[in-house]
Design a protein around this motif. Structure first.
Motif, PDB file in Angstrom:
ATOM      1  N   THR A  51       0.803  -1.225   0.000  1.00 55.85           N
ATOM      2  CA  THR A  51       0.000   0.000   0.000  1.00 55.85           C
ATOM      3  C   THR A  51       0.835   1.273   0.000  1.00 55.85           C
ATOM      4  OG1 THR A  51      -0.141  -0.073   2.426  1.00 55.85           O
ATOM      5  CG2 THR A  51      -1.912  -1.148   1.187  1.00 55.85           C
ATOM      6  N   ALA A  52       2.139   1.160  -0.136  1.00 55.64           N
ATOM      7  CA  ALA A  52       3.023   2.334  -0.022  1.00 55.64           C
ATOM      8  C   ALA A  52       2.675   3.419  -1.041  1.00 55.64           C
ATOM      9  CB  ALA A  52       4.473   1.904  -0.182  1.00 55.64           C
ATOM     10  N   THR A  53       2.377   3.032  -2.278  1.00 56.91           N
ATOM     11  CA  THR A  53       2.108   4.025  -3.321  1.00 56.91           C
ATOM     12  C   THR A  53       0.772   4.745  -3.122  1.00 56.91           C
ATOM     13  OG1 THR A  53       3.476   2.845  -4.929  1.00 56.91           O
ATOM     14  CG2 THR A  53       1.847   4.385  -5.802  1.00 56.91           C
ATOM     15  N   PRO A  54      -0.343   4.035  -2.909  1.00 54.72           N
ATOM     16  CA  PRO A  54      -1.626   4.744  -2.770  1.00 54.72           C
ATOM     17  C   PRO A  54      -1.887   5.314  -1.389  1.00 54.72           C
ATOM     18  CG  PRO A  54      -2.012   2.383  -2.672  1.00 54.72           C
ATOM     19  CD  PRO A  54      -0.550   2.576  -2.982  1.00 54.72           C
ATOM     20  N   ARG A  55      -1.077   4.983  -0.394  1.00 56.81           N
ATOM     21  CA  ARG A  55      -1.393   5.367   0.983  1.00 56.81           C
ATOM     22  C   ARG A  55      -1.602   6.867   1.142  1.00 56.81           C
ATOM     23  NH1 ARG A  55       2.933   3.489   3.529  1.00 56.81           N
ATOM     24  NH2 ARG A  55       1.963   1.420   3.455  1.00 56.81           N
ATOM     25  N   GLY A 103      -4.885  -4.236 -14.299  1.00 54.92           N
ATOM     26  CA  GLY A 103      -3.474  -4.306 -14.659  1.00 54.92           C
ATOM     27  C   GLY A 103      -2.711  -4.982 -13.540  1.00 54.92           C
ATOM     28  N   GLY A 104      -1.755  -4.261 -12.944  1.00 57.67           N
ATOM     29  CA  GLY A 104      -0.937  -4.844 -11.891  1.00 57.67           C
ATOM     30  C   GLY A 104      -1.348  -4.459 -10.494  1.00 57.67           C
ATOM     31  N   PHE A 105      -2.468  -3.704 -10.336  1.00 58.45           N
ATOM     32  CA  PHE A 105      -2.880  -3.323  -8.991  1.00 58.45           C
ATOM     33  C   PHE A 105      -4.316  -3.759  -8.735  1.00 58.45           C
ATOM     34  CE2 PHE A 105      -3.996   0.297 -11.641  1.00 58.45           C
ATOM     35  CZ  PHE A 105      -5.191   0.776 -11.121  1.00 58.45           C
ATOM     36  N   VAL A 106      -4.764  -3.579  -7.492  1.00 56.87           N
ATOM     37  CA  VAL A 106      -6.089  -4.021  -7.070  1.00 56.87           C
ATOM     38  C   VAL A 106      -6.915  -2.810  -6.670  1.00 56.87           C
ATOM     39  CG1 VAL A 106      -7.360  -5.447  -5.407  1.00 56.87           C
ATOM     40  CG2 VAL A 106      -5.150  -6.234  -6.296  1.00 56.87           C
ATOM     41  N   ALA A 107      -8.191  -2.799  -7.051  1.00 53.00           N
ATOM     42  CA  ALA A 107      -9.047  -1.652  -6.763  1.00 53.00           C
ATOM     43  C   ALA A 107     -10.500  -2.083  -6.645  1.00 53.00           C
ATOM     44  CB  ALA A 107      -8.911  -0.594  -7.860  1.00 53.00           C
ATOM     45  N   LEU A 174      -6.386   0.166  -4.019  1.00 51.88           N
ATOM     46  CA  LEU A 174      -6.051  -0.509  -2.767  1.00 51.88           C
ATOM     47  C   LEU A 174      -4.591  -0.929  -2.675  1.00 51.88           C
ATOM     48  CD1 LEU A 174      -9.195  -2.800  -2.393  1.00 51.88           C
ATOM     49  CD2 LEU A 174      -8.701  -0.694  -1.134  1.00 51.88           C
ATOM     50  N   THR A 175      -3.895  -0.997  -3.801  1.00 56.27           N
ATOM     51  CA  THR A 175      -2.488  -1.415  -3.777  1.00 56.27           C
ATOM     52  C   THR A 175      -1.700  -0.676  -4.853  1.00 56.27           C
ATOM     53  OG1 THR A 175      -2.585  -3.176  -5.463  1.00 56.27           O
ATOM     54  CG2 THR A 175      -3.260  -3.770  -3.205  1.00 56.27           C
ATOM     55  N   GLY A 176      -0.377  -0.757  -4.725  1.00 58.22           N
ATOM     56  CA  GLY A 176       0.493  -0.377  -5.809  1.00 58.22           C
ATOM     57  C   GLY A 176       0.576  -1.534  -6.791  1.00 58.22           C
ATOM     58  N   ARG A 177       1.500  -1.465  -7.712  1.00 54.88           N
ATOM     59  CA  ARG A 177       1.634  -2.530  -8.713  1.00 54.88           C
ATOM     60  C   ARG A 177       2.249  -3.772  -8.072  1.00 54.88           C
ATOM     61  NH1 ARG A 177       0.023  -0.858 -13.406  1.00 54.88           N
ATOM     62  NH2 ARG A 177       0.008   1.374 -13.880  1.00 54.88           N
ATOM     63  N   ALA A 182      -0.882  -9.914  -7.911  1.00 63.32           N
ATOM     64  CA  ALA A 182      -2.125  -9.132  -7.889  1.00 63.32           C
ATOM     65  C   ALA A 182      -3.362 -10.010  -7.747  1.00 63.32           C
ATOM     66  CB  ALA A 182      -2.216  -8.275  -9.147  1.00 63.32           C
ATOM     67  N   ASP A 183      -3.432 -11.114  -8.459  1.00 57.81           N
ATOM     68  CA  ASP A 183      -4.613 -11.973  -8.386  1.00 57.81           C
ATOM     69  C   ASP A 183      -4.786 -12.565  -6.990  1.00 57.81           C
ATOM     70  OD1 ASP A 183      -5.531 -11.653 -11.014  1.00 57.81           O
ATOM     71  OD2 ASP A 183      -4.132 -13.160 -11.764  1.00 57.81           O
ATOM     72  N   ARG A 184      -3.703 -12.982  -6.395  1.00 51.53           N
ATOM     73  CA  ARG A 184      -3.775 -13.563  -5.052  1.00 51.53           C
ATOM     74  C   ARG A 184      -4.218 -12.530  -4.026  1.00 51.53           C
ATOM     75  NH1 ARG A 184       1.315 -16.451  -1.907  1.00 51.53           N
ATOM     76  NH2 ARG A 184       0.238 -16.873   0.072  1.00 51.53           N
ATOM     77  N   VAL A 185      -3.689 -11.318  -4.127  1.00 53.80           N
ATOM     78  CA  VAL A 185      -4.073 -10.258  -3.197  1.00 53.80           C
ATOM     79  C   VAL A 185      -5.540  -9.885  -3.391  1.00 53.80           C
ATOM     80  CG1 VAL A 185      -3.667  -7.866  -2.537  1.00 53.80           C
ATOM     81  CG2 VAL A 185      -1.721  -9.379  -2.988  1.00 53.80           C
ATOM     82  N   ALA A 186      -5.984  -9.799  -4.640  1.00 53.38           N
ATOM     83  CA  ALA A 186      -7.389  -9.491  -4.912  1.00 53.38           C
ATOM     84  C   ALA A 186      -8.310 -10.523  -4.285  1.00 53.38           C
ATOM     85  CB  ALA A 186      -7.624  -9.408  -6.423  1.00 53.38           C
TER      86      ALA A 186
END
Length: 227
Positions: A51-55, A103-107, A174-177, A182-186
């Motif tokens: 979460t460092a990028t979107p925080r 793409g590479g992030f989760v939202a 919700l996450t950076g790239r 990404a699929d597992r985190v989603a």
């Protein structure tokens, strides 16, 4: 009055949905403080890393991307313009939200295209554009590195950001790239968010936000959509 480096217009949720998103990111833009993340089992990386990028932006959906104030413009004038704008715009109801990989992030995103939301964003971008300072050459170069379509390049030149108007896609990051993770985190985050996703999700207000000297965004004021 606090002097902010940049301003933006966000859709900031309320209630348990907002509290969960803010805790996951580790920054509460409404209260202006850090918060401890929830426990989510089976994640491939530490939450703070993902979460460092979107925080710093807080939990939100962008309506008008962050911008520096144009010369001669003030926060007070921007507040007044926000109040007038929102008084003439109607609330928007999104029938369903879902959580997915983009793409590479989760939202969190609308499950289906929402024309009323696209109209709300376009009107906000257009009617508040006079407050936006033109981007610097370095900012333009950075945007172009990702490879823009002709429509996105035209948006960048006219509105200072590629992904507005026809290119607008509402999402709550919700996450950076994360690449292959990404699929597992989603999958894991669906278990956290699905019980508290508002269905439908109604946007009754827009938030004016400001970026502080440390790069973190704060909700300055919410404005009800009463048109």
């Amino acid at each position: 009055m606090t002097a902010y480096r940049r301003y933006g217009i966000y859709a900031v949720p309320h209630g348990a949905f907002y509290a969960t998103g803010a805790a996951w990111l580790g920054w509460d833009s409404v209260a202006g403080c850090t918060v401890a993340p929830p426990t989510v089992e089976g994640l491939p990386r530490p939450v703070a890393e993902m979460t460092a990028t979107p925080r710093k932006y807080g939990f939100h959906g962008t309506v008008k991307p962050p911008f520096r104030l144009a010369e001669g413009m003030t926060e007070t004038a921007l507040r007044d313009a926000m109040a007038a704008l929102c008084a003439g715009l109607a609330p928007v109801e999104i029938p369903a939200l879902t959580l997915r990989r983009l793409g590479g992030f989760v939202a969190v995103v609308p499950a289906f295209p929402a024309e009323a939301l696209a109209h709300l964003a376009a009107e906000t971008v257009r009617r508040l554009d006079r407050f936006r300072a033109a981007p610097s050459q370095s900012e333009l170069d950075r945007r172009r590195k990702s490879g823009l379509s002709a429509r996105q390049e035209a948006n960048l030149v006219q509105w200072g950001y590629p992904y507005v108007m026809e290119e607008f896609r509402f999402h709550m990051t919700l996450t950076g790239r994360l690449g292959q993770d990404a699929d597992r985190v989603a999958e894991r985050l669906r278990k956290l968010f699905t019980p508290i996703l508002p269905q439908p999700y109604r946007i009754d207000d827009l938030a004016l936000v400001g970026e502080d000297a440390q790069g973190r965004f704060h909700v300055i004021q919410r404005y009800g959509l009463s048109g």
